[in-house]
Motif scaffolding. Structure first.
Motif, short mmCIF file in Angstrom:
data_model
loop_
_atom_site.label_atom_id
_atom_site.label_comp_id
_atom_site.label_asym_id
_atom_site.label_seq_id
_atom_site.Cartn_x
_atom_site.Cartn_y
_atom_site.Cartn_z
N GLY A 411 51.22 38.93 24.93
CA GLY A 411 52.26 38.90 23.91
C GLY A 411 51.94 39.75 22.70
O GLY A 411 52.70 39.78 21.74
N MET A 412 50.77 40.44 22.72
CA MET A 412 50.41 41.30 21.59
C MET A 412 50.65 42.76 22.00
O MET A 412 50.51 43.12 23.16
CB MET A 412 48.94 41.10 21.22
N PRO A 413 51.02 43.60 21.01
CA PRO A 413 51.29 45.00 21.33
C PRO A 413 50.01 45.76 21.70
O PRO A 413 48.90 45.26 21.51
CB PRO A 413 51.89 45.55 20.04
N LYS A 414 50.21 46.96 22.22
CA LYS A 414 49.07 47.82 22.58
C LYS A 414 48.20 48.09 21.35
O LYS A 414 48.70 48.16 20.24
CB LYS A 414 49.61 49.16 23.10
N GLY A 415 46.93 48.28 21.59
CA GLY A 415 46.04 48.58 20.47
C GLY A 415 45.39 47.32 19.91
O GLY A 415 44.52 47.40 19.06
N THR A 416 45.82 46.16 20.39
CA THR A 416 45.22 44.90 19.94
C THR A 416 43.83 44.76 20.58
O THR A 416 43.67 45.02 21.76
CB THR A 416 46.09 43.71 20.38
N THR A 417 42.86 44.38 19.77
CA THR A 417 41.53 44.18 20.33
C THR A 417 41.11 42.73 20.18
O THR A 417 41.54 42.04 19.27
CB THR A 417 40.49 45.08 19.65
N LEU A 418 40.26 42.33 21.11
CA LEU A 418 39.70 40.98 21.11
C LEU A 418 38.22 41.09 20.86
O LEU A 418 37.55 41.92 21.45
CB LEU A 418 39.89 40.33 22.48
N GLN A 419 37.72 40.23 19.99
CA GLN A 419 36.29 40.22 19.69
C GLN A 419 35.81 38.79 19.83
O GLN A 419 36.41 37.88 19.27
CB GLN A 419 36.10 40.59 18.23
N ALA A 420 34.77 38.59 20.61
CA ALA A 420 34.21 37.24 20.70
C ALA A 420 32.73 37.33 20.37
O ALA A 420 32.03 38.22 20.85
CB ALA A 420 34.42 36.66 22.09
N VAL A 421 32.27 36.41 19.56
CA VAL A 421 30.89 36.46 19.09
C VAL A 421 29.91 36.25 20.24
O VAL A 421 30.03 35.29 21.00
CB VAL A 421 30.67 35.38 18.01
N GLY A 422 28.98 37.15 20.36
CA GLY A 422 27.90 37.00 21.34
C GLY A 422 28.33 37.22 22.77
O GLY A 422 27.73 36.69 23.70
N ILE A 423 29.40 38.01 22.98
CA ILE A 423 29.98 38.14 24.31
C ILE A 423 30.15 39.62 24.63
O ILE A 423 30.56 40.41 23.78
CB ILE A 423 31.37 37.45 24.32
N THR A 424 29.84 39.98 25.88
CA THR A 424 30.07 41.35 26.30
C THR A 424 31.53 41.52 26.69
O THR A 424 32.26 40.56 26.86
CB THR A 424 29.19 41.72 27.49
N GLU A 425 31.92 42.76 26.85
CA GLU A 425 33.34 43.00 27.13
C GLU A 425 33.53 43.84 28.39
O GLU A 425 32.64 44.58 28.80
CB GLU A 425 33.97 43.72 25.93
N THR A 426 34.71 43.72 28.98
CA THR A 426 35.05 44.56 30.11
C THR A 426 35.38 45.96 29.61
O THR A 426 35.46 46.19 28.41
CB THR A 426 36.30 44.04 30.85
N ALA A 427 35.63 46.84 30.55
CA ALA A 427 36.00 48.20 30.18
C ALA A 427 37.27 48.19 29.34
O ALA A 427 37.43 48.95 28.41
CB ALA A 427 36.21 49.04 31.44
N ALA A 428 38.16 47.26 29.66
CA ALA A 428 39.42 47.19 28.92
C ALA A 428 39.26 46.50 27.57
O ALA A 428 40.19 46.41 26.80
CB ALA A 428 40.46 46.45 29.76
N GLY A 429 38.05 46.02 27.29
CA GLY A 429 37.81 45.42 25.99
C GLY A 429 38.01 43.90 25.95
O GLY A 429 37.99 43.31 24.88
N ASP A 430 38.23 43.29 27.12
CA ASP A 430 38.38 41.84 27.12
C ASP A 430 37.01 41.17 27.25
O ASP A 430 36.17 41.62 28.02
CB ASP A 430 39.27 41.40 28.28
N PRO A 431 36.81 40.10 26.51
CA PRO A 431 35.52 39.41 26.59
C PRO A 431 35.28 38.80 27.97
O PRO A 431 36.19 38.24 28.58
CB PRO A 431 35.64 38.30 25.54
N VAL A 432 34.04 38.92 28.43
CA VAL A 432 33.64 38.33 29.71
C VAL A 432 32.72 37.16 29.38
O VAL A 432 31.68 37.34 28.76
CB VAL A 432 32.90 39.36 30.58
N ILE A 433 33.13 35.97 29.81
CA ILE A 433 32.46 34.76 29.34
C ILE A 433 31.88 33.98 30.51
O ILE A 433 32.63 33.38 31.29
CB ILE A 433 33.43 33.87 28.55
N PRO A 434 30.55 33.97 30.66
CA PRO A 434 29.97 33.13 31.70
C PRO A 434 29.83 31.69 31.19
O PRO A 434 29.46 31.48 30.03
CB PRO A 434 28.59 33.76 31.92
N ILE A 435 30.17 30.72 32.03
CA ILE A 435 30.04 29.32 31.64
C ILE A 435 29.32 28.58 32.75
O ILE A 435 29.67 28.68 33.92
CB ILE A 435 31.40 28.68 31.38
N GLY A 436 28.29 27.82 32.35
CA GLY A 436 27.46 27.11 33.30
C GLY A 436 28.25 26.07 34.07
O GLY A 436 29.37 25.73 33.70
#
Lengths: 483, 297
Positions: A411-436
């Motif tokens: 629902g957000m326009p192009k150019g929107t970025t996501l930042q998550a603390v302590g998390i790596t990101e995919t090529a597209a800039g989305d956070p990748v979150i491993p959970i035990g």
């Protein structure tokens, strides 16, 4: 209840009633057998269930029924309940209440007579007492001759066995809250947590006192159910009933013969008092339905045995209704209507709640996403003129293996970025979150809208997590706030 | 036992209390003996309790009881236990680097919770409970960082403060004017020069300039006086704590009049050093927490 009163108050009004000890006599018959069966099944389940194993895979406990308080999980065979799903217990409580009401609408206090733990343990304690001290007459005689060798020996052995049962009852309780075999070992070696010993102590004490000493007093004075039950019952409910239309007037066998010859009306009751002697709560059912009657049916067995001996028709005491006595006296056929509006309402409610629970259980997802938008500030302006919103999100992984989720925003326009603390990101800039396995993870996520986005005051958006392995995904809706 | 005051209910054989309402009589059903005993036991318990525990109010005080129990001492004990358990949990933060804390789920969650609490206690008075700042107090949620927004930069800033009394405090290395020079008050620039340079600075980020402002003259003033700290292009310097003048974030306000005021009187924002007041674990937690709010470069 009969008032055998004594005590203070200057004779004007007694302050308390002395407890009248009940010495129930042994009895054989259908209802006694049902009680034995229920006792063995329910206690068997209670004592042995913690030891039943259930393989849930490598990261979960292999106990079939386990209340894991430190881990905040409840395991019931194939079902694992998280604290968020505690509403299942609400459903269970509704079903339990409705089942109790249904039982009551069909057969009165049948719960009290067969299934209530007070009944079951008291029955077990009586069995032990009977085994050691003998039946009714022996026990009464024993209690009159105190401090004899026999008295001491029998009392000591009885209380020892009672305490052992009570102790094992408390012990079985704590086994539901930890891995049973480990806990048994820890308890034996003194390694178990204090709470375990404390609860064993408390439950040993309560079982010993309630089943050994309080007995029918719990039903009569402490339990709320007889009070509520009396308001919920109706004339169609089966109750243990003395058929006074058949029984009265009472006369001994000899007297009855005499009176019959004289052409007088005599009832079937021979006034042998066996129904009173076997009653575990000490009531006389021939006085009608009363508070003390838990409807265990032992008086039915006792009466039938006697009726059999004197060659009269059985079921002078039986599960019956007040209406039927009235109808028989009027020469009408007895009726029994288990299907009526009241019972149907209960059945429908049980079915509805049960269906709802089954449905939600079957369709619940194994991942969860909670989103909390920052309130202070609602948004913040960035140096390039863009807008940033902060969110705290919590991701649940209900499976027993580690999973990797990709977080994205919709629902957000192009150019929107996501930042998550302590998390790596995919090529597209989305956070990748491993959970035990079987864990939750809380993250702060910043959503940065481009300066060119030109968003309104409030844009409906959705966060989505997608399992990179299985592709399962779940989304939660929220808002992106702007100036 | 014959007593003509006694009323016996026929149906139950129980004595009645003599109370009657519309023909209904109240049965005097006595309690069982054990029940009465429990009642007496609670009375005895209550007496013992009021002797042993704080109970009775006196004129200016109260009976303290022989056990010396008080809610205050309980609260202190609970507080001490909490501090102890927290320091045990925080010991993992001592050895870990800031990046390691961020990468470790358990450490991160502890640092975030600890940092949030410490922020509310120590930082909120200036930066606001939501860290949104105020005029002169930076908003920590945005992406503009005067002294750097990396974990290490934030950590250093919290430890040593800005223009504070700490030996390692962060300050602009201009010996005669810690902070921004007061260009008007010190007589280094005249009013016209200040107005020109202010208009030029506002124009750098696309703000509204005054009509008829001489931006070229302002640019010259800027290059001669301001570029040393703010850079030729006005992009600022995190080493000097000189703000980027080309972005849209203004600590004191980005209109021409406010900039004129800033240039005339200078700005000397101060943040205290926290290394003497807070323990290293708390400062680390604060750095992680603040970085999570809007950390950048």
């Amino acid at each position: 209840m009969r008032a055998d009163t004594q005590g203070g108050g200057g004779g004007q009004s007694p302050l308390y009633a002395a407890a009248k000890k009940v010495y129930p006599q042994a009895v054989k018959g259908t209802f006694r057998n049902i009680r034995w069966a229920v006792l063995i099944i329910t206690l068997g389940i209670y004592y042995l269930l913690p030891f039943v194993r259930w393989d849930r895979g490598p990261n979960a406990p292999d106990q079939a029924v386990l209340v894991d308080l430190p881990g905040r999980r409840f395991y019931f065979f194939w079902i694992e309940i998280w604290p968020q799903e505690v509403y299942y217990f609400t459903g269970l409580l509704i079903i339990a209440a409705m089942t109790l009401f249904l039982m009551n609408a069909i057969a009165g206090r049948v719960w009290c007579g067969y299934l209530c733990w007070q009944t079951v343990w008291t029955d077990l304690f009586y069995a032990v007492e009977r085994l050691i001290e003998g039946d009714r007459r022996d026990r009464m005689k024993l209690d009159k001759n105190r401090w004899t060798g026999e008295w001491i020996l029998e009392k000591v052995s009885k209380h020892t066995i009672w305490l052992l049962i009570a102790w094992w009852t408390g012990g079985a309780w704590v086994l539901y809250f930890a891995d049973a075999p480990t806990l048994v070992k820890d308890l034996a070696t003194g390694q178990a947590p204090f709470a375990a010993y404390m609860f064993i102590g408390i439950l040993t004490f309560t079982t010993y006192v309630f089943a050994g000493f309080m007995r029918e007093q719990v039903c009569i004075y402490m339990c709320p159910w007889p009070r509520i039950q009396a308001a919920l019952t109706d004339e169609h409910a089966l109750n243990v009933t003395y058929r006074y239309d058949r029984g009265e007037p009472r006369a001994s066998v000899k007297q009855a013969d005499k009176l019959r010859k004289a052409g007088e009306q005599v009832g079937d009751c021979i006034d042998c008092n066996q129904c009173v002697a076997v009653c575990p709560t000490g009531v006389d059912i021939r006085k009608g339905l009363q508070l003390g009657c838990i409807q265990c049916g032992l008086c039915i067995d006792a009466c039938n045995t006697v009726m059999d001996k004197v060659g009269r028709e059985g079921n002078l005491i039986a599960y019956d209704t007040d209406i039927n006595i009235q109808r028989r006296m009027e020469g009408k056929e007895p009726v029994f209507k288990p299907i009526r509006a009241r019972t149907m309402v209960y059945v429908v409610m049980i079915a509805l709640v049960g269906a709802l629970m089954t449905f939600t259980l079957a369709t619940r997802s194994f991942e969860g996403l909670n989103v909390l938008h920052d309130r202070n500030p609602l948004y913040v302006q960035l140096s390039d003129g863009g807008v940033r919103n902060g969110y705290t999100i919590r991701i649940l992984n209900k499976r027993t293996e580690e999973r990797v989720f990709v977080l994205s925003v919709e629902g957000m326009p192009k150019g929107t970025t996501l930042q998550a603390v302590g998390i790596t990101e995919t090529a597209a800039g989305d956070p990748v979150i491993p959970i035990g396995p079987d864990q939750t993870r809380e993250l702060r996520v910043l959503v940065n809208a481009d300066s060119s986005a030109n968003l309104g005051k409030s844009v409906p958006i959705a966060f989505r997590i997608t399992d990179t392995g299985s592709g399962e995904s779940v989304k939660t809706e929220d808002y992106f706030k702007g100036p | 036992m014959a007593n003509h005051n006694k009323h016996i209910d026929e149906a139950t054989g129980t004595e009645t209390t003599g109370h009657e309402w519309d023909g209904l009589q109240e049965l005097n059903t006595p309690l069982p003996r054990w029940w009465v005993m429990v009642f007496y036991a609670t009375i005895i318990w209550a007496i013992g309790y009021t002797i042993l525990m704080p109970a009775w109010p006196l004129v200016s005080s109260y009976t303290t009881g022989f056990l010396g129990a008080s809610q205050r001492s309980q609260a202190i004990a609970a507080h001490n236990a909490a501090v102890e358990s927290r320091s045990a949990a925080g010991s993992g933060l001592v050895d870990a680097s800031l990046e390691e804390i961020q990468g470790n789920q358990g450490l991160l969650e502890f640092a975030m919770a600890n940092g949030r609490a410490a922020f509310g206690d120590n930082c909120a008075p200036c930066h606001g409970t939501g860290a949104t700042g105020a005029k002169g107090y930076p908003n920590l949620n945005d992406d503009a960082w005067l002294w750097g927004g990396s974990l290490d930069a934030i950590h250093t800033t919290i430890q040593h403060g800005i223009r504070g009394e700490d030996d390692d405090t962060r300050e602009s290395p201009v010996a005669y004017a810690i902070g921004m020079q007061a260009w008007g008050d010190d007589g280094l620039l005249n009013e016209q020069q200040i107005r020109n340079v202010s208009n030029y600075v506002v124009s750098l980020s696309g703000g509204a300039t005054e009509s008829g402002a001489d931006l070229e003259a302002g640019k010259t003033v800027f290059e001669e006086n301001c570029a040393a700290c703010h850079g030729e292009e006005g992009k600022g310097s995190q080493d000097l704590g000189a703000p980027n003048l080309t972005d849209k974030i203004w600590l004191y306000g980005g209109d021409v009049d406010t900039v004129v005021e800033t240039v005339t009187h200078g700005r000397k924002g101060v943040m205290p050093a926290w290394s003497g007041r807070l323990d290293p674990v708390t400062i680390k937690s604060l750095a992680v927490y603040v970085h999570s709010l809007g950390g950048g470069v």
